[in-house]
Scaffold this motif. Structure first.
Motif, short mmCIF file in Angstrom:
data_model
loop_
_atom_site.label_atom_id
_atom_site.label_comp_id
_atom_site.label_asym_id
_atom_site.label_seq_id
_atom_site.Cartn_x
_atom_site.Cartn_y
_atom_site.Cartn_z
N ARG A 546 0.81 -1.19 0.00
CA ARG A 546 0.00 0.00 0.00
C ARG A 546 0.86 1.26 0.00
O ARG A 546 0.61 2.19 -0.73
N GLU A 547 1.88 1.26 0.84
CA GLU A 547 2.71 2.45 0.92
C GLU A 547 3.35 2.78 -0.42
O GLU A 547 3.41 3.92 -0.84
N LYS A 548 3.79 1.75 -1.10
CA LYS A 548 4.40 1.98 -2.41
C LYS A 548 3.38 2.47 -3.41
O LYS A 548 3.69 3.21 -4.33
N ALA A 549 2.14 2.01 -3.24
CA ALA A 549 1.12 2.31 -4.24
C ALA A 549 0.54 3.72 -4.08
O ALA A 549 -0.17 4.18 -4.94
N CYS A 550 0.87 4.42 -3.00
CA CYS A 550 0.24 5.70 -2.76
C CYS A 550 1.02 6.83 -3.39
O CYS A 550 2.20 7.00 -3.10
N ALA A 551 0.40 7.60 -4.22
CA ALA A 551 1.05 8.78 -4.76
C ALA A 551 0.79 9.96 -3.85
O ALA A 551 1.57 10.89 -3.79
N GLY A 552 -0.32 9.93 -3.14
CA GLY A 552 -0.65 11.04 -2.27
C GLY A 552 -2.11 11.38 -2.39
O GLY A 552 -2.87 10.64 -3.01
N ALA A 553 -2.47 12.46 -1.76
CA ALA A 553 -3.86 12.89 -1.82
C ALA A 553 -3.88 14.32 -2.31
O ALA A 553 -3.03 15.13 -1.92
N VAL A 554 -4.82 14.64 -3.16
CA VAL A 554 -4.95 15.99 -3.67
C VAL A 554 -5.89 16.75 -2.75
O VAL A 554 -7.00 16.29 -2.49
N LYS A 555 -5.44 17.88 -2.26
CA LYS A 555 -6.33 18.71 -1.47
C LYS A 555 -7.42 19.28 -2.37
O LYS A 555 -7.13 19.74 -3.48
N ILE A 556 -8.65 19.22 -1.95
CA ILE A 556 -9.74 19.71 -2.80
C ILE A 556 -10.61 20.78 -2.14
O ILE A 556 -11.42 21.41 -2.80
N GLY A 557 -10.43 20.99 -0.84
CA GLY A 557 -11.27 22.01 -0.23
C GLY A 557 -10.88 22.27 1.21
O GLY A 557 -10.09 21.53 1.80
N GLN A 558 -11.44 23.33 1.78
CA GLN A 558 -11.15 23.65 3.18
C GLN A 558 -12.27 24.51 3.75
O GLN A 558 -13.00 25.15 3.00
N THR A 559 -12.39 24.49 5.05
CA THR A 559 -13.36 25.37 5.70
C THR A 559 -12.62 26.57 6.26
O THR A 559 -11.39 26.63 6.22
N LEU A 560 -13.35 27.51 6.80
CA LEU A 560 -12.75 28.58 7.59
C LEU A 560 -12.26 28.00 8.91
O LEU A 560 -12.70 26.94 9.34
N LEU A 561 -11.35 28.71 9.58
CA LEU A 561 -11.05 28.39 10.97
C LEU A 561 -12.19 28.98 11.81
O LEU A 561 -12.51 30.16 11.68
N HIS A 562 -12.80 28.12 12.64
CA HIS A 562 -13.95 28.58 13.41
C HIS A 562 -13.53 28.98 14.83
O HIS A 562 -12.74 28.31 15.46
N ASN A 563 -14.09 30.10 15.27
CA ASN A 563 -13.92 30.60 16.63
C ASN A 563 -12.46 30.92 17.01
O ASN A 563 -12.03 30.63 18.12
N PRO A 564 -11.69 31.57 16.09
CA PRO A 564 -10.30 31.89 16.44
C PRO A 564 -10.24 32.83 17.65
O PRO A 564 -11.00 33.79 17.72
N GLY A 565 -9.36 32.50 18.59
CA GLY A 565 -9.22 33.33 19.79
C GLY A 565 -10.44 33.29 20.69
O GLY A 565 -10.57 34.12 21.58
N GLY A 566 -11.35 32.36 20.43
CA GLY A 566 -12.57 32.29 21.25
C GLY A 566 -13.48 33.48 21.03
O GLY A 566 -14.23 33.88 21.91
N ARG A 567 -13.46 34.07 19.80
CA ARG A 567 -14.18 35.32 19.58
C ARG A 567 -15.69 35.16 19.68
O ARG A 567 -16.40 36.12 19.97
N SER A 568 -16.21 33.96 19.39
CA SER A 568 -17.67 33.79 19.39
C SER A 568 -18.18 32.93 20.55
O SER A 568 -19.33 33.05 20.95
N SER A 569 -17.37 32.00 21.04
CA SER A 569 -17.85 31.15 22.12
C SER A 569 -16.71 30.75 23.03
O SER A 569 -15.59 30.53 22.57
#
Lengths: 573, 573
Positions: A546-569
């Protein structure tokens, strides 16, 4: 105006790779383009026979299915000639009853089935409803489903246990839990019987509330026939009055009440056993680690804390209902950064056990972190209190396998706790029935995402979550990235091939040097690759390949960082 | 406080597939997690030698590069021993001068180069700045760059040409365009000379403004030596006063002025040539189609409209600057659904010509739709006016190839117009210099997206856009979906293999039956697969192979539908 879109549960005319998702993909585009308008609902058309891959059916539980369309042709005749549904459809309709859909039947006068006439169809559906496990559970006293009536998918703001005092009604609700206190009593009993029968044992209940743990301690003492004494610490003046009444009427001299915050008061002698019930749905989210840091001064060096450890767990979920509930708040940007206590119903967990690139994905529900009491690494001041709270920060990066295309709307948060030696508490969906079946006190925690994140079939979701702290607050931050695995096999020659960047035809020139797995379009089969049935040896043998067979993973998306610095909760210390 | 992150332009220590994007991916995560905070900027570190694939460099033009870090070691010695930069770095620094970065030099006292000492480095950089094509263009009168000083990346709300009357200063600005009116005169001339020298020709200028097209019509008449008469229609009372003055002072009896809206007035006789300048940056976005529908009554059946047709074009773009400008508006949700007129600078076009799954992606900039005048399919009432406006609705679905990973922030909108027979106007980036070089009147249109959409290398972007209308308004709606191509080759046996859904190991079992192209992680090489250099024959030969080799594309993401029902932006009829 309400608009309901009638869609077949899948499209049998499509190629096998596409058919299972085709109609859901269609619905997903329509509702996204309509910005999840709550007046837009689904009418699931059960005319085509159900697919054999049942995993894809569960995603409809996260959608606003208002009607189910059932033509007479979907029914088969039983041995007596009466119309009944095929097994798979039966079970799907039974499960769907949780959402109280309106069943629309058609062609029931066409005489498709020989017996019973028009009313036989509706009688049969009423029978399915009555025999639905979800409907039955809701009717039966003592089940979570019964207890939670009216609370399904309702967002409850989390408690501020240190800043606010609980109301009497809240104590009363939680004291009704038959399982939680039974397990506490069992854990205390298990601890007590480890001492020689002659030793005087000191128990301290830290946060006694209206006294349920004091009462259970006394019962455990009685059962264990140990000479023991109980200190009960409580900071809520209203609850303290109840404690005083109960001591006078029930408990007598075996109990001493102490009024004050466990992080600042002193008690007359150190305890052998410290009992507390400070856990939240996510374990540490009601500041149990910080409170117990303050109370550890009361415990002897070799003393026992009940609970002695707890862990936080997450799973990614889809739910248009919860997504809309979050947005309906008057301040949606704050609301999408607040974890809520929710009894899940219109929800589908997107992850499946294992799988993914190189088998690197964990189970469906994954552990984030653990807290242990007493701490082994504590640095404390001369009063026995920690100097900073930085030892209670945590972080986790979890990788989930997503077998079927879906939309990420949030994370489900759970906890497990070891009270003492084999006795625990758990709301972990795969463990709870073994550890603490029918426990009512905790609904899961829901971490919302502000914007939906589309996840294709066979993708991977990497969730990052942090527990952070400053001098006055504790809060969580969360974030996710999506990936699609790409495979390439080793060359027959042996050495891995590097495609030169000067290649003239990057899309086609090196097809001879890369071998891929099936298209990610093809859905994973649910039963496959289970770490339990597969066995450990088989897996290890595969790993090299399996390790040999893996080329990698393509990143396809991301979310925002939620609640940085505890600004909302945040939870106040 | 300002924070600038120093990052190398790429990471030479990474595997070839990853190196070109590694540092940009890092930056993208940091700035996303920081929610595009404008106080966070980039310091590009040019210590590692530039990569040979220059396409990846352009993406930095869409980022807030505030500083460029240049150590003495990046410089080479010229034949005289003075420090100079290698060719590629020279050109990159020259281009970067458009964004006025601060150049930070280091190690300049270390004596790396034999001649010139410390000041030789900064003298050389000043030389690069002066010889930068962008800086030079900005200094030269008559260029768009010079004209647009101060307007770069500034969001201008689009005009409401029918609801509002233009101000005199606006007319004045547009009348300064040396190219536009020259081309109009040429087109009118080309039309006039098609008539026999003896015929009386009637020209109608629909929307005469302060008269530039009337003046150009008179010049064309003079040059063509045709007996012609000009009607000038204008609805703006202020502009009409100017027209009256000019008729009295300049034009005399060859011109008749008519006050009123071209959609409702009548003129004394039908025209042979109808001249108008109603085009917006996206062609039809200032309601040229609707206005000319109203004016077509003035034109003889075989008459000529100048312009006779125009097209709208789109390309996907990345720009953290424009994303932030859109959000800074007081009502960000409305603001993200409004097309703006923008002189692009801190912007990178994400698409490249052709490529994609089965070669199905179009060119870098793609045509959406066309309007022709006079219409061939018109249904009109007895006054010659269209009964509804539904014939002016349009829609397009465009597929773009995205060679290098990036973030979609919006769409660049352009127009091209055929005035008459080989004379046109164009702001299409690949055509404008050929058709109407140095034309100043139109900056591109910018269609923003509310949330950034991450696009991996070698992905495909499908953009859907609609021009819609009701009785009072015209508006655009737009939406995008992203895909990642997945390839599978035909079996050696010939027949396509269908993976059975009952397979026990869906990720690995059928590696023998599928052959893939290189990992999408590997960036496309910019020079490859150009439809121009490749030639048509080569492409056609490939097509058969390609169609068989395609398994499909996996959907990986989508945006919201923007401006549904014209809720946030529209142009009033």
């Amino acid at each position: 105006m309400q608009l309901s879109i009638r869609l077949p549960i899948y499209d049998p005319s499509k190629a096998p790779e596409d058919e299972l998702n085709a109609t859901w993909e269609m619905w997903d585009i329509v509702r996204s383009v309509c910005d999840y308008n709550p007046r837009l609902t689904l009418t699931l058309d059960l005319t085509p026979p159900l697919p054999t891959t049942l995993g894809v059916l569960s995603k409809w539980t996260a959608e606003p299915v208002q009607h189910i369309f059932l033509p007479a042709s979907t029914f088969i005749a039983n041995t007596k000639g009466y119309p009944v549904l095929p097994k798979g459809t039966q079970s799907f309709v039974r499960q769907s009853m949780a959402h109280r859909p309106i069943i629309i039947m058609s062609d029931v006068r066409s005489g498709t089935h020989s017996k019973g006439g028009e009313s036989a169809y509706s009688q049969y559906i009423r029978h399915l409803e009555k025999s639905s496990p979800v409907v039955q559970a809701a009717l039966k006293a003592g089940t979570v489903e019964n207890f939670a009536q009216g609370y399904q998918d309702y967002l409850q703001a989390p408690l501020q246990p240190l800043m606010d005092n609980l109301q009497s009604i809240t104590y009363q609700t939680f004291e009704r839990d038959p399982v939680k206190y039974r397990n506490y009593e069992e854990a205390i009993y298990n601890a007590l019987v480890e001492w020689p029968a002659s030793d005087r044992i000191v128990i301290c209940v830290a946060g006694a509330g209206r006294g349920p743990l004091v009462a259970r301690s006394l019962l455990a003492i009685q059962r264990s026939r140990r000479p023991a004494f109980v200190y009960a610490v409580e900071k809520n003046p209203n609850a303290f009055v109840t404690l005083q009444n109960r001591q006078e009427m029930e408990w007598g001299s075996g109990v001493q009440l102490i009024y004050g915050d466990m992080r600042s008061i002193e008690i007359p002698e150190q305890a052998d056993i410290l009992v507390s019930e400070l856990l939240g749905s996510f374990g540490d989210n009601e500041l149990s680690p910080e409170c117990l840091d303050g109370a550890m001064r009361f415990l002897k060096a070799d003393g026992i804390s009940i609970p002695c450890s707890y862990t936080a767990h997450l799973a990614p979920l889809q739910s248009s209902k919860l997504f809309n509930e979050t947005r309906m708040n008057k301040d949606p940007s704050k609301s999408a950064e607040t974890p809520y206590v929710v009894m899940f119903q219109n929800v589908d967990i997107l992850s499946a056990d294992g799988g993914g690139l190189g088998g690197r994905c964990g189970p469906q529900t994954q552990e984030c972190w653990e807290f242990e009491h007493p701490r082994k690494d504590g640095v404390v001041d001369d009063r026995g209190l920690p100097i900073t709270n930085s030892h209670n920060t945590r972080s986790a990066k979890l990788t989930f396998h997503i077998p079927h295309a879906g939309v990420l709307h949030g994370l489900a948060g759970y906890f497990e706790a070891v009270l003492y030696k084999g006795v625990g508490l758990s709301i972990h969906p795969q463990h709870k029935d073994r550890v603490s079946k029918d426990m009512l006190s905790w609904f899961p925690l829901f971490f919302p995402f502000k914007d939906p994140l589309y996840l294709p079939s066979n993708s991977e979701l990497q969730v990052s979550i942090w527990r952070l702290t400053n001098e006055r607050q504790v809060w969580y931050e969360w974030y996710a990235e999506s990936f699609l695995p790409v495979f390439s096999a080793p060359l027959p020659g042996g050495e891995d091939h590097k495609t030169p960047t000067s290649s003239h035809d990057p899309f086609f020139a090196s097809t001879t040097t890369h071998v891929a797995v099936p298209s990610p379009l093809i859905d994973a089969v649910d039963s496959s690759f289970s770490p339990v049935s597969g066995g450990e040896e088989g897996r290890k043998e595969d790993e090299g390949v399996r390790e040999k067979a893996c080329a990698g993973a393509v990143k396809i998306g991301q979310t925002l960082l939620h609640n940085p610095g505890g600004r909302s909760s945040w939870i106040g210390l």
